[in-house]
Design an enzyme around this catalytic site. Structure first.
Site, mmCIF file in Angstrom:
data_model
loop_
_atom_site.group_PDB
_atom_site.id
_atom_site.type_symbol
_atom_site.label_atom_id
_atom_site.label_comp_id
_atom_site.label_asym_id
_atom_site.label_seq_id
_atom_site.Cartn_x
_atom_site.Cartn_y
_atom_site.Cartn_z
ATOM 1 N N GLU A 76 -81.990 -1.050 21.344
ATOM 2 C CA GLU A 76 -80.634 -0.549 21.538
ATOM 3 C C GLU A 76 -80.523 0.370 22.755
ATOM 4 O OE1 GLU A 76 -77.899 -1.203 20.399
ATOM 5 O OE2 GLU A 76 -76.584 0.518 20.721
ATOM 6 N N ASP A 77 -81.468 1.289 22.886
ATOM 7 C CA ASP A 77 -81.276 2.384 23.851
ATOM 8 C C ASP A 77 -82.171 2.329 25.081
ATOM 9 O OD1 ASP A 77 -79.392 3.467 22.184
ATOM 10 O OD2 ASP A 77 -80.794 4.785 21.152
#
Ligand code: MN
Length: 705
Positions: A76-77
């Site tokens: 995700e990041d």
């Protein structure tokens, strides 16, 4: 930050055979990916995944879960990709990380209570593997433990979400400690005053009564020792939130609240649980109705324990829970107990709930034995696999059956939205209306005034609600057609007697026939619920002469005295056609057209055949023939059909749509006729009409006698 060797040591405690190298690799990879990222508190970001992993070691979880925790925010990041994680750590872990990412990406903007249950279901539906939820819960727990560094509005939003969704989810998974801690951390943010006042009261109470927990624990221990029962006794004050909830539920003040302390006796055997119960009930007075035996009747999440409430010296009530060590483990870790390790092997806790059964109890899909073994084999889950959960643009969850389309979605919001739907966007992109929706998609419906439901929509939708609404709308459209049709029929019938079907004449007829309006009369006329001749007769009784034609009772020659007959519905013979009578047991004589295919199977039963003929004289127009007509779908065509039939002085007694295609309609029209010549005249008139693609008699062997 917990360093990698410390983390491995935590795992080794319960799983000496852990793959330490893989954990090291995941730790290094996660740290590298999150390099340069920081939490709001100022700490390096990677402290968070490590803390999540550490929380999961307390549940003695397998390596895949621990590694997933270390990597749970990478896809995700960071620049990490699914493919890279899969290549380095295998498909299983990549899928788990991907599952956590999907949950993280859900926009839980609306967390009203009525939505919360849907969100919990959505979580389950989106997690193919329960471990995804375990990691997500640990993730939330760590975020709640460190929530103080967030902005106040954000704190409140996260706390509400946690209270509504995550805490009950932990409870449902059977993880009581997790549920309680999540609730208490949220309570601290949502209602700090209430929480502080409860804590202050605890302190006051303790000052007044001394250390009650210590006293009662010792009392219980002494009683057990006297009976020579080996068991551990623990006492604790209940968490402020659960006390608050009790006060709210029972509308009681703190001082009146009885069981604010809870005690647990952990025994060596199941038999000892009942011995302990006996000892406690002998020593203190049991409160009736508060005794529960979840050992003989465990809860569906595997929870086993004996609960009893007794009143002590000062009349204060205390709750005592009695269970074995293994039962206790299940009570604390719930479904997670299935994955937990002990001494390097998957723990064989006989009370650990079989996740398959647990799921079944949640989804009420227990009977399917196939599902059952499948679950056991892969320990995967397909929660609510008969449902999809979608979002409105405002973030509300809409739950639909699997296979649902944007049209189903539109009708589930409002019939008006469904009826006027012209298109749909899924996750912001235009899609065809037959698109099958998937979990977590957000759906926007495009509407236009004047749009009407299409017949083809019936093949697209899956929900009963949408189907019913579309049918209703199509029926209303039919009504408009029927009214038009009825107007034509009335016009022709009135002209026959030299009159006009004026609004006034129609209104008079409607009133006479106790119908609400002239329009209602026309609709019934058009749908052949009424005969046009009856309408005319109502207004001008003197103009309609009774016919002198032969009625059907005398129409057939060759029957015995008093013998009656029926017309076979398979071939619907009319006067002038060659016919034969067949006797049927219990039905008397039925007449068929001589070329009716249903006679073939009767060829050998010549004793049932009777030679019959139609009377040659003029017949009354009462022989119904079904015509199978295909017409082009243009406005006005139906009206012309009815006019044509009316002009041949034939009455339409029924009309139904057999098939609707965008270009063509196929309809079955029942026409009451005098004889075969009359029939030919009607068919000829219809065939001459350019919008009629085909006319034929509707012969149907399913209707044979
Ligand atoms: Mn996280």
């Amino acid at each position: 930050m917990i360093d990698v060797e410390d983390l491995i040591a935590l795992v080794r405690n319960y799983n000496p055979k852990t793959n330490a190298d893989l954990i090291r690799e995941a730790y290094a990879y996660g740290r590298e990916m999150h390099e340069g990222q920081f939490r709001r508190s100022g700490e390096p970001y990677f402290t968070h995944p490590v803390a999540v992993a550490a929380i999961l070691t307390e549940q003695s979880l397998d390596d895949a879960t621990i590694i997933t925790a270390l990597l749970h925010d990478t896809i995700e990041d960071t620049r990490a990709s699914y493919q890279e994680v899969a290549r380095k750590f295998g498909e299983e872990i990549a899928e788990l990380v991907d599952g956590v990412t999907k949950l993280t990406n859900l926009q839980l903007s609306s967390t009203e209570t009525k939505q919360a249950e849907n969100f919990r279901k959505l979580f389950m539906a989106m997690s193919k593997d329960l471990r995804v939820i375990l990691v997500k819960l640990a993730d939330r727990l760590h975020n709640m433990r460190t929530i103080k560094s967030m902005r106040p509005e954000k704190q409140l939003q996260k706390a509400r979400e946690t209270m509504d969704i995550y805490a009950p989810l932990a409870g449902r998974m059977g993880m009581q400690w997790m549920r309680e801690e999540l609730e208490d951390l949220s309570f601290r943010v949502i209602n700090p005053e209430a929480r502080n006042s409860i804590i202050r009261r605890f302190i006051t109470l303790q000052r007044e009564t001394g250390d009650v927990i210590h006293k009662i624990t010792n009392d219980i221990r002494a009683e057990l020792e006297r009976e020579d029962i080996d068991a551990d006794v623990f006492g604790r004050a209940k968490k402020p939130y659960s006390i608050w909830r009790k006060m709210e539920e029972k509308q009681q003040s703190f001082s009146r609240l009885s069981d604010i302390y809870g005690f647990r006796v952990i025994t060596r055997s199941e038999m000892d649980c009942y011995r302990v119960l006996g000892v406690i009930h002998q020593r203190w007075r049991a409160v009736p109705t508060r005794f529960k035996d979840y050992i003989s009747q465990p809860k569906s999440n595997g929870y086993r324990s004996i609960h009893t409430t007794v009143s002590g010296r000062d009349g204060k009530r205390v709750e005592v829970q009695i269970r074995t060590r293994q039962m206790h483990e299940v009570a604390e870790s719930g479904v997670a107990a299935h994955w937990s390790y002990r001494d390097g092997v998957r723990a064989q806790n006989p009370f650990a709930v079989d996740p398959a059964k647990w799921l079944a109890s949640l989804t009420e899909r227990f009977e399917n034995a196939e599902d059952h073994s499948e679950f056991l084999e892969h320990v995967k889950l397909e929660m609510y696999s008969d449902k999809v959960f979608t979002f409105t643009p405002k973030g509300e969850v809409v739950s639909l059956p699997k296979g649902a389309t944007p049209l189903d979605y539109a009708y589930s919001i409002h019939t008006r939205i469904g009826d006027s739907c012209v298109g749909a966007k899924v996750d912001g992109i235009r899609v065809p209306l037959w698109t099958r929706l998937k979990n977590g998609q957000s759906v926007e419906i495009l509407t236009a005034e004047g749009q009407r439901p299409q017949g083809t929509w019936l093949d697209i939708v899956v929900t009963g609600r949408a189907k019913a609404a579309i049918r209703k709308s199509l029926r209303e459209e039919d009504r408009e057609r029927f009214v038009k049709l009825g107007r034509e029929l009335a016009r022709v019938a009135f002209e026959h007697v030299g009159k006009k079907a004026s609004e006034k004449a129609l209104a008079t007829a409607a009133k006479q026939m106790s119908l609400g309006s002239a329009e209602e009369l026309l609709a019934r006329l058009g749908s052949a619920e009424l005969a046009a001749s009856d309408v005319v007769r109502t207004v001008y009784p003197e103009l309609v002469r009774e016919s002198s034609a032969i009625d059907s009772k005398r129409a057939v020659l060759g029957l015995s005295e008093g013998e009656s007959y029926n017309r076979a519905q398979c071939c619907q013979p009319v006067p002038g056609e060659r016919i034969v009578g067949i006797t049927y047991r219990g039905k008397g004589v039925v007449i068929h057209a001589i070329d009716c295919p249903s006679l073939e199977e009767l060829e050998t039963e010549t004793n049932r055949w009777i030679d019959l003929q139609w009377h040659s004289g003029p017949h009354a127009p009462e022989y119904t023939v079904s015509l199978d007509i295909t017409i082009s779908n243009d406005t006005g065509v139906l009206g012309r059909i009815c006019t044509l039939i009316g002009e041949q002085k034939a009455n339409i007694s029924d009309l139904r749509f057999e098939d609707r295609k965008p270009d063509f309609y196929r309809l079955i029209v029942d026409v009451d006729l005098r004889d075969v010549e009359h029939l030919h005249a009607v068919m000829l008139a219809l065939e001459a009409e350019s919008d009629v693609a085909r006319v034929r008699r509707y012969r149907n062997l399913d209707r044979r006698p």
